[in-house]
Design an enzyme around this catalytic site. Structure first.
Site, PDB file in Angstrom:
ATOM      1  N   HIS A  73      52.739  36.597  34.547  1.00  0.00           N
ATOM      2  CA  HIS A  73      53.197  37.044  35.840  1.00  0.00           C
ATOM      3  C   HIS A  73      53.510  35.317  36.254  1.00  0.00           C
ATOM      4  O   HIS A  73      53.861  34.319  35.968  1.00  0.00           O
ATOM      5  CB  HIS A  73      51.075  36.448  36.664  1.00  0.00           C
ATOM      6  CG  HIS A  73      50.417  35.803  35.548  1.00  0.00           C
ATOM      7  ND1 HIS A  73      50.354  33.996  37.060  1.00  0.00           N
ATOM      8  CD2 HIS A  73      49.289  35.910  35.111  1.00  0.00           C
ATOM      9  CE1 HIS A  73      49.143  34.020  36.300  1.00  0.00           C
ATOM     10  NE2 HIS A  73      49.383  34.515  35.333  1.00  0.00           N
ATOM     11  N   ASP A 190      50.728  28.337  33.790  1.00  0.00           N
ATOM     12  CA  ASP A 190      49.953  29.314  33.587  1.00  0.00           C
ATOM     13  C   ASP A 190      50.729  29.641  35.128  1.00  0.00           C
ATOM     14  O   ASP A 190      50.151  29.401  36.395  1.00  0.00           O
ATOM     15  CB  ASP A 190      48.341  29.668  34.102  1.00  0.00           C
ATOM     16  CG  ASP A 190      48.030  30.667  34.495  1.00  0.00           C
ATOM     17  OD1 ASP A 190      47.994  31.495  34.454  1.00  0.00           O
ATOM     18  OD2 ASP A 190      46.903  30.463  34.799  1.00  0.00           O
ATOM     19  N   GLU A 224      48.342  38.786  40.108  1.00  0.00           N
ATOM     20  CA  GLU A 224      48.420  37.896  39.194  1.00  0.00           C
ATOM     21  C   GLU A 224      47.085  37.400  39.094  1.00  0.00           C
ATOM     22  O   GLU A 224      45.521  37.822  38.846  1.00  0.00           O
ATOM     23  CB  GLU A 224      48.284  37.950  37.769  1.00  0.00           C
ATOM     24  CG  GLU A 224      47.767  37.290  36.566  1.00  0.00           C
ATOM     25  CD  GLU A 224      46.496  36.892  36.375  1.00  0.00           C
ATOM     26  OE1 GLU A 224      45.525  36.713  35.964  1.00  0.00           O
ATOM     27  OE2 GLU A 224      47.017  35.548  37.116  1.00  0.00           O
ATOM     28  N   GLU A 225      46.491  36.206  40.660  1.00  0.00           N
ATOM     29  CA  GLU A 225      46.147  35.251  39.860  1.00  0.00           C
ATOM     30  C   GLU A 225      45.142  35.754  41.307  1.00  0.00           C
ATOM     31  O   GLU A 225      43.774  34.791  41.269  1.00  0.00           O
ATOM     32  CB  GLU A 225      46.385  33.677  40.831  1.00  0.00           C
ATOM     33  CG  GLU A 225      47.397  33.175  39.552  1.00  0.00           C
ATOM     34  CD  GLU A 225      46.260  32.580  38.655  1.00  0.00           C
ATOM     35  OE1 GLU A 225      45.146  32.542  38.987  1.00  0.00           O
ATOM     36  OE2 GLU A 225      47.465  31.681  37.982  1.00  0.00           O
ATOM     37  N   ASP A 245      49.593  35.008  28.308  1.00  0.00           N
ATOM     38  CA  ASP A 245      49.138  34.698  28.949  1.00  0.00           C
ATOM     39  C   ASP A 245      48.448  33.450  28.708  1.00  0.00           C
ATOM     40  O   ASP A 245      48.023  33.855  27.331  1.00  0.00           O
ATOM     41  CB  ASP A 245      48.278  34.975  30.246  1.00  0.00           C
ATOM     42  CG  ASP A 245      48.218  34.730  31.524  1.00  0.00           C
ATOM     43  OD1 ASP A 245      48.085  33.500  31.888  1.00  0.00           O
ATOM     44  OD2 ASP A 245      47.588  35.437  32.953  1.00  0.00           O
ATOM     45  N   HIS A 325      44.905  25.756  35.311  1.00  0.00           N
ATOM     46  CA  HIS A 325      44.160  25.938  37.151  1.00  0.00           C
ATOM     47  C   HIS A 325      44.157  24.129  37.241  1.00  0.00           C
ATOM     48  O   HIS A 325      43.303  23.573  38.327  1.00  0.00           O
ATOM     49  CB  HIS A 325      42.603  26.379  37.427  1.00  0.00           C
ATOM     50  CG  HIS A 325      43.798  28.455  37.430  1.00  0.00           C
ATOM     51  ND1 HIS A 325      42.964  28.892  37.681  1.00  0.00           N
ATOM     52  CD2 HIS A 325      44.430  28.421  36.859  1.00  0.00           C
ATOM     53  CE1 HIS A 325      43.154  29.753  37.431  1.00  0.00           C
ATOM     54  NE2 HIS A 325      44.531  29.788  36.727  1.00  0.00           N
TER      55      HIS A 325
HETATM   56 ZN   LIG Z   1      47.357  33.933  34.079  1.00  0.00          ZN
END
Ligand SMILES: [Zn+2]
Length: 349
Positions: A73, A190, A224-225, A245, A325
């Site tokens: 993503h 990410d 995706e998130e 991922d 994150h």
């Molecule tokens: Zn991810």
């Protein structure tokens, strides 16, 4: 089978370009366009878009008896303007699982609906140590107590409106990309690391004159998130879906920044046993060192497709990302080994 040589510089250069392209979920068009432009040089690929805005690249394989898909993503955490405050500053609402303490004092862009962007930074609303004393450190870092200070002359709701800002404008935080001694430090590795990995795998195959064993679809997801990225866009004839991922690094985890991991279970339950075993056998056969892991607070786009009714085997592999994150970091070793793993998968029967 010997795996072809990967162009490390290509991988890192493209990754840095992608990291520097803002793409909070819902506002990922620019990143999708960058990937599309990059992949358009490979005439083997047939590029299409889903209506939702994901990019799908199809590559005809030697066989199409059991087509495969890989997904990664381009969308990232970010925020949206929730309120124009009487001070002219902006309250925000988070996009995805943004950790507000991780972006405190970070520079950001507010993208107006007129296509302009305005500079600012995110601060706790008791920021001045001289004014607020102990409160500056004690205030909870949450949406109620943090705000965007714009680098513009505004001290009223109207003043910010005149700048073109409205509720619902997207906010992207600076990635702060830095390369040191093989380490890549940046926000949003990410999952941009894995998008760059897929591009590098494709380029390696093309440069080496290789063709995938099975027809393959590369799905570049843009939602995706928030949990539904690959719910659409994986063609119905696909037998296997490999989600590429990040691997979760931290206390109690096997994953690290120098290796790829295969995730066997996350918050959504176990992945497909057969496909996971197949990927492990491929890694072993090609001398790719990997970690096996489970992730405690994690969902993937492969599971999004499962939840949407996708009848397909799903597995999850990816490079170890420290402080995910948050202000993330990985190492080139993990990126290269993950790319090798994908090459082994594409070339394998
Ligand atoms: Zn991810």
């Amino acid at each position: 089978m010997t795996l072809p040589q990967i162009n490390n510089d290509y991988l890192i250069d493209f990754l840095v370009k992608l990291l520097n392209t803002p793409s909070p979920t819902g506002f990922a068009e620019q990143a999708i366009a960058l990937v599309e432009k990059e992949l358009s040089q490979f005439k083997q690929l047939k590029l299409t878009h889903t209506r939702k805005g994901a990019l799908v690249a199809k590559w005809e394989g030697k066989s199409d008896s059991s087509p495969r898909a890989l997904t990664a993503h381009v969308d990232t955490l970010g925020a949206m303007v929730r309120e124009l405050k009487p001070s002219g500053r902006l309250a925000i609402t988070r996009i995805g699982g943004l950790l507000l303490n991780a972006v405190e004092t970070e520079g950001c862009w507010v993208f107006t609906s007129k296509g302009e962007k305005i500079r600012g930074s995110l601060l706790v609303n008791t920021a001045s140590g001289h004014v607020y004393g102990p409160k500056a450190s004690e205030t909870k870092r949450d949406e109620e107590h943090m705000e965007i200070r714009l680098d513009a002359h505004t001290s009223s709701i109207q003043g910010s409106r005149v700048l073109g800002i409205n509720v619902g404008d997207f906010v992207a935080f600076d990635p702060r990309v830095e390369l040191t001694d093989g380490f890549v430090r940046s926000r949003h590795l990410d999952d941009k690391a894995c998008v760059a990995i897929l591009a590098a795998a494709i380029k390696t195959m093309v440069d080496s004159g290789l063709v995938p064993a099975q027809t393959v679809y590369f799905h570049f997801s843009n939602y995706e998130e928030v949990g539904h990225g690959a719910a659409a866009g994986i063609p119905a004839d696909v037998h296997e879906l490999v989600t590429v991922d990040m691997a979760a690094v931290g206390e109690g985890q096997e994953s690290d920044e120098f290796h790829p991991s295969i995730c066997l279970k996350d918050s959504g339950g176990p992945y497909h046993h057969g496909l996971s075993d197949k990927l492990r056998e491929l890694a072993d056969a090609n001398g790719i060192v990997y970690k096996t892991d489970t992730y405690p607070n994690y969902g993937s786009d492969g599971e999004a497709f499962w939840h949407a009714g996708g009848d397909v085997a799903v597995a999850l592999i990816g490079p170890g990302i420290d402080a995910s994150h948050n202000y993330e970091r990985t190492h080139t070793d993990a990126l290269i080994a993950t790319t090798q793993w994908i090459l082994a998968y594409l070339l394998g029967d």
